[in-house]
Design a protein around this motif. Structure first.
Motif, mmCIF file in Angstrom:
data_model
loop_
_atom_site.group_PDB
_atom_site.id
_atom_site.type_symbol
_atom_site.label_atom_id
_atom_site.label_comp_id
_atom_site.label_asym_id
_atom_site.label_seq_id
_atom_site.Cartn_x
_atom_site.Cartn_y
_atom_site.Cartn_z
ATOM 1 N N THR A 16 0.789 -1.179 -0.065
ATOM 2 C CA THR A 16 -0.056 0.064 -0.125
ATOM 3 C C THR A 16 0.845 1.375 0.112
ATOM 4 O OG1 THR A 16 -0.104 -0.022 2.391
ATOM 5 C CG2 THR A 16 -2.054 -1.174 1.300
ATOM 6 N N ALA A 17 2.132 1.110 0.102
ATOM 7 C CA ALA A 17 2.978 2.392 -0.015
ATOM 8 C C ALA A 17 3.045 2.913 -1.274
ATOM 9 C CB ALA A 17 4.465 2.062 0.351
ATOM 10 N N THR A 18 3.308 4.353 -1.261
ATOM 11 C CA THR A 18 3.533 5.217 -2.283
ATOM 12 C C THR A 18 4.823 4.849 -2.731
ATOM 13 O OG1 THR A 18 4.434 7.167 -1.433
ATOM 14 C CG2 THR A 18 2.123 6.885 -1.560
ATOM 15 N N PRO A 19 5.361 5.108 -4.137
ATOM 16 C CA PRO A 19 6.428 5.056 -4.573
ATOM 17 C C PRO A 19 7.618 5.873 -3.686
ATOM 18 C CG PRO A 19 5.312 5.335 -6.435
ATOM 19 C CD PRO A 19 4.477 5.606 -5.328
ATOM 20 N N GLU A 21 7.206 6.519 -0.473
ATOM 21 C CA GLU A 21 7.488 5.897 0.875
ATOM 22 C C GLU A 21 8.082 4.521 0.645
ATOM 23 O OE1 GLU A 21 3.221 5.414 1.522
ATOM 24 O OE2 GLU A 21 3.197 7.259 2.711
ATOM 25 N N ILE A 118 9.151 13.731 1.084
ATOM 26 C CA ILE A 118 7.902 13.094 1.361
ATOM 27 C C ILE A 118 6.926 14.126 2.313
ATOM 28 C CG2 ILE A 118 6.654 11.193 2.690
ATOM 29 C CD1 ILE A 118 8.828 9.510 1.516
ATOM 30 N N GLU A 121 5.910 17.215 0.190
ATOM 31 C CA GLU A 121 4.932 16.774 -0.666
ATOM 32 C C GLU A 121 3.458 16.641 -0.049
ATOM 33 O OE1 GLU A 121 3.127 15.899 -4.268
ATOM 34 O OE2 GLU A 121 5.011 16.819 -3.726
ATOM 35 N N ARG A 122 3.489 16.024 1.143
ATOM 36 C CA ARG A 122 2.263 15.827 1.970
ATOM 37 C C ARG A 122 1.541 17.203 2.365
ATOM 38 N NH1 ARG A 122 4.060 10.663 5.824
ATOM 39 N NH2 ARG A 122 3.920 9.120 4.464
ATOM 40 N N GLN A 125 0.128 18.573 -0.776
ATOM 41 C CA GLN A 125 -1.112 18.053 -1.279
ATOM 42 C C GLN A 125 -2.265 18.258 -0.273
ATOM 43 O OE1 GLN A 125 -0.244 13.706 -1.532
ATOM 44 N NE2 GLN A 125 0.485 13.913 -3.425
#
Length: 133
Positions: A16-19, A21, A118, A121-122, A125
């Motif tokens: 379930t991790a993003t690229p 992560e 990361i 980016e969070r 977003q």
């Protein structure tokens, strides 16, 4: 087969991790293996040291081959990955803790930088007021 909740959690974390992560997981894994290699080196456990260094090198190789060759930053990152990889080789061949430390320093800097990317980016977003750990 016995139920293994930790293994299930780890499998779910990866799937379930993003690229981004996943890349962070690779950096963290490399640092974990370097620490284990250092411990094995101190204990004169050459087989374990070799295994942990090879695992770290496998991660670095994966990070190298997945770099976007068109991205300008690649020209700066690739030599650092190469240096860390070679330092690990020297650490393995010569039981050289200093070479291990140099590889660890580079991978720590990559990990810390990636963690910040990361985080930013969070924030981007989800709005400026929200921060994730």
């Amino acid at each position: 087969m016995a139920y293994q909740p930790y293994q299930t959690y780890q499998n779910n974390s990866v799937t379930t991790a993003t690229p981004g992560e996943l890349t962070l997981m690779l950096y963290n894994g490399s640092l974990k293996f370097i620490k284990q290699a250092r411990k094995a080196m101190e204990q004169k456990n050459h087989q374990q040291k070799n295994t942990m260094i090879q695992k770290t090198q496998d991660i670095i190789r994966e990070l190298m081959v997945t770099l976007d060759q068109e991205a300008p930053i690649t020209k700066q990152m690739m030599p650092l990955y190469d240096f860390a990889y070679r330092a690990l080789t020297m650490a393995n061949v010569h039981n050289d803790v200093e070479q291990l430390n140099q590889a660890e320093e580079i991978m720590t800097q990559f990990r810390d930088t990636w963690k910040e990317v990361i985080k930013q980016e969070r924030i981007r977003q989800h709005g400026k007021g929200v921060q994730s750990s």
